[in-house]
Design a protein around this motif. Structure first.
Motif, mmCIF file in Angstrom:
data_model
loop_
_atom_site.group_PDB
_atom_site.id
_atom_site.type_symbol
_atom_site.label_atom_id
_atom_site.label_comp_id
_atom_site.label_asym_id
_atom_site.label_seq_id
_atom_site.Cartn_x
_atom_site.Cartn_y
_atom_site.Cartn_z
ATOM 1 N N THR B 82 0.832 -1.198 0.000
ATOM 2 C CA THR B 82 0.000 0.000 0.000
ATOM 3 C C THR B 82 0.867 1.250 0.000
ATOM 4 O OG1 THR B 82 -1.578 -1.253 1.325
ATOM 5 C CG2 THR B 82 -1.904 1.132 1.186
ATOM 6 N N LEU B 86 1.242 4.330 -2.690
ATOM 7 C CA LEU B 86 1.031 5.729 -2.300
ATOM 8 C C LEU B 86 2.242 6.565 -2.712
ATOM 9 C CD1 LEU B 86 -0.575 5.372 1.239
ATOM 10 C CD2 LEU B 86 -1.621 6.449 -0.759
ATOM 11 N N ARG B 87 3.409 5.980 -2.507
ATOM 12 C CA ARG B 87 4.637 6.694 -2.843
ATOM 13 C C ARG B 87 4.724 6.945 -4.351
ATOM 14 N NH1 ARG B 87 8.365 5.453 1.321
ATOM 15 N NH2 ARG B 87 7.261 3.497 1.221
ATOM 16 N N THR B 89 2.245 7.597 -6.223
ATOM 17 C CA THR B 89 1.210 8.545 -6.626
ATOM 18 C C THR B 89 1.738 9.956 -6.374
ATOM 19 O OG1 THR B 89 -0.426 6.943 -5.846
ATOM 20 C CG2 THR B 89 -1.218 9.171 -6.328
ATOM 21 N N VAL B 92 0.237 12.531 -3.893
ATOM 22 C CA VAL B 92 0.347 12.282 -2.454
ATOM 23 C C VAL B 92 1.652 12.906 -1.977
ATOM 24 C CG1 VAL B 92 0.602 10.528 -0.665
ATOM 25 C CG2 VAL B 92 -0.995 10.163 -2.565
ATOM 26 N N VAL B 95 2.740 11.132 3.873
ATOM 27 C CA VAL B 95 1.928 10.126 4.547
ATOM 28 C C VAL B 95 2.486 9.899 5.946
ATOM 29 C CG1 VAL B 95 1.125 7.736 4.541
ATOM 30 C CG2 VAL B 95 1.433 8.942 2.358
ATOM 31 N N CYS B 106 -2.859 11.108 4.898
ATOM 32 C CA CYS B 106 -2.159 11.529 3.689
ATOM 33 C C CYS B 106 -2.518 12.966 3.369
ATOM 34 C CB CYS B 106 -2.562 10.682 2.487
ATOM 35 S SG CYS B 106 -2.447 8.919 2.769
ATOM 36 N N VAL B 123 -6.440 6.740 -4.881
ATOM 37 C CA VAL B 123 -6.015 6.226 -3.573
ATOM 38 C C VAL B 123 -6.893 5.044 -3.173
ATOM 39 C CG1 VAL B 123 -5.852 6.757 -1.108
ATOM 40 C CG2 VAL B 123 -5.059 8.428 -2.796
ATOM 41 N N ILE B 126 -6.053 1.602 -4.513
ATOM 42 C CA ILE B 126 -4.770 0.988 -4.137
ATOM 43 C C ILE B 126 -5.032 -0.274 -3.316
ATOM 44 C CG2 ILE B 126 -2.755 1.286 -2.632
ATOM 45 C CD1 ILE B 126 -2.659 4.216 -3.542
ATOM 46 N N THR B 132 -11.508 5.302 2.867
ATOM 47 C CA THR B 132 -10.847 6.606 2.963
ATOM 48 C C THR B 132 -11.860 7.653 3.416
ATOM 49 O OG1 THR B 132 -11.319 7.338 0.705
ATOM 50 C CG2 THR B 132 -9.329 6.034 1.026
#
Lengths: 155, 155
Positions: B82, B86-87, B89, B92, B95, B106, B123, B126, B132
């Motif tokens: 996950t 996120l990294r 994206t 973003v 985090v 985030c 997000v 993912i 979320t």
DNA sequence: GACGGGGTGGGCACAATGACCGCTCCCGCA
DNA sequence: TGCGGGAGCGGTCATTGTGCCCACCCCGTC
């Protein structure tokens, strides 16, 4: 706010690599005329596109190694007073007005867990503050970065 | 992490006033020997006390004028995957692993409200992301600042 | 009582800056 | 179609700042 171009992005990425690089050095590195780099740098500084220098400073270097997010629910009527008090609390690094269940999202720092409790109480005692919900930031899983967006612009 | 002293704090505050100040200029302004300022500046850069230069860049200058906080509840088992996603994206920006009802906090940016919806969907899609909760940052009521803490150290 | 860190002040050759110049290229506009 | 104007380039100039030395000094520590 002015929109950055490719050259700005390349300069900024180069400065990420070497923050103390000189204008001449950057121009050589990027294959640009010195005047070009100089002009872009001047515009970056003067157009308000860059935040203050101290944004680069890690709070931990000041002894504030604990950070947390505090959701603050406020009495909408006296928002001005509340904000003033938050602004006068040095441990409150930033405040955002947000949608959703909280009203304000504050980022705070403290010296340690115990100190965070004190900061929390300080915030809670501010006039107009109805309720707070504190989330301790246990780990910085993705440290703040904006270079992925910059890189997209750079090519 | 090294702890800053009074001289560091004064240098940093002076750089807030004039980010392009020279070492010589700072030494004159602060009434310090040039070598002293130079040594402190070198240590600041090399001790990892300063974040990358691009931290000073306002996302709005890249066209990302909307920012939001996204609380992400995840499947603890596959946190690594996950996080990797996120990294990857770019929207973003940071985090944090937090205590409390969410798991991850985030900070994301987007070009506009519509674009934020897209980022939110990104997000949500993912692997490992269960739920979320997005809070749009409507106003920056207290823009990030750390100078109050710096000033305390400076005197 | 010697040591070392961190401050001072000075001096040196060299590099970088700020402020110019004129040139070209390209884009928008009348 | 032709005329600005903006943005890069490449060059020059005097001035300023840098990096790297030196010796010295104060002060707390072992």
């Amino acid at each position: 706010m002015r929109r950055l171009d490719t050259i700005d992005a390349r300069i900024l990425l180069a400065l990420d690599e070497d923050p103390r690089a000189t204008v001449l050095g950057l121009s050589r590195l990027l294959g640009l005329a010195r005047g070009t780099v100089q002009a872009h740098l001047e515009r970056l500084e003067s157009d308000g596109v860059l935040h203050r220098f101290s944004r680069r400073l890690a709070p931990a270097a000041l002894g504030f190694s604990v950070s947390a997010f505090v959701m603050v629910e406020i009495h909408q009527g006296q928002q001005e007073d509340t904000l003033r008090a938050l602004r006068e609390t040095p441990e409150v690094l930033e405040v955002h007005g947000i949608t959703g269940d909280g009203d304000l999202m504050c980022r705070v720092v403290a010296r340690d867990a115990d100190d965070l409790y004190r900061v929390g109480q300080d915030v809670l005692s501010i006039p107009g503050v109805v309720r707070t919900r504190t989330s301790l930031a246990m780990r910085e899983l993705v440290p703040y970065r904006i270079d992925p967006l910059l890189s997209e612009l750079a090519d």
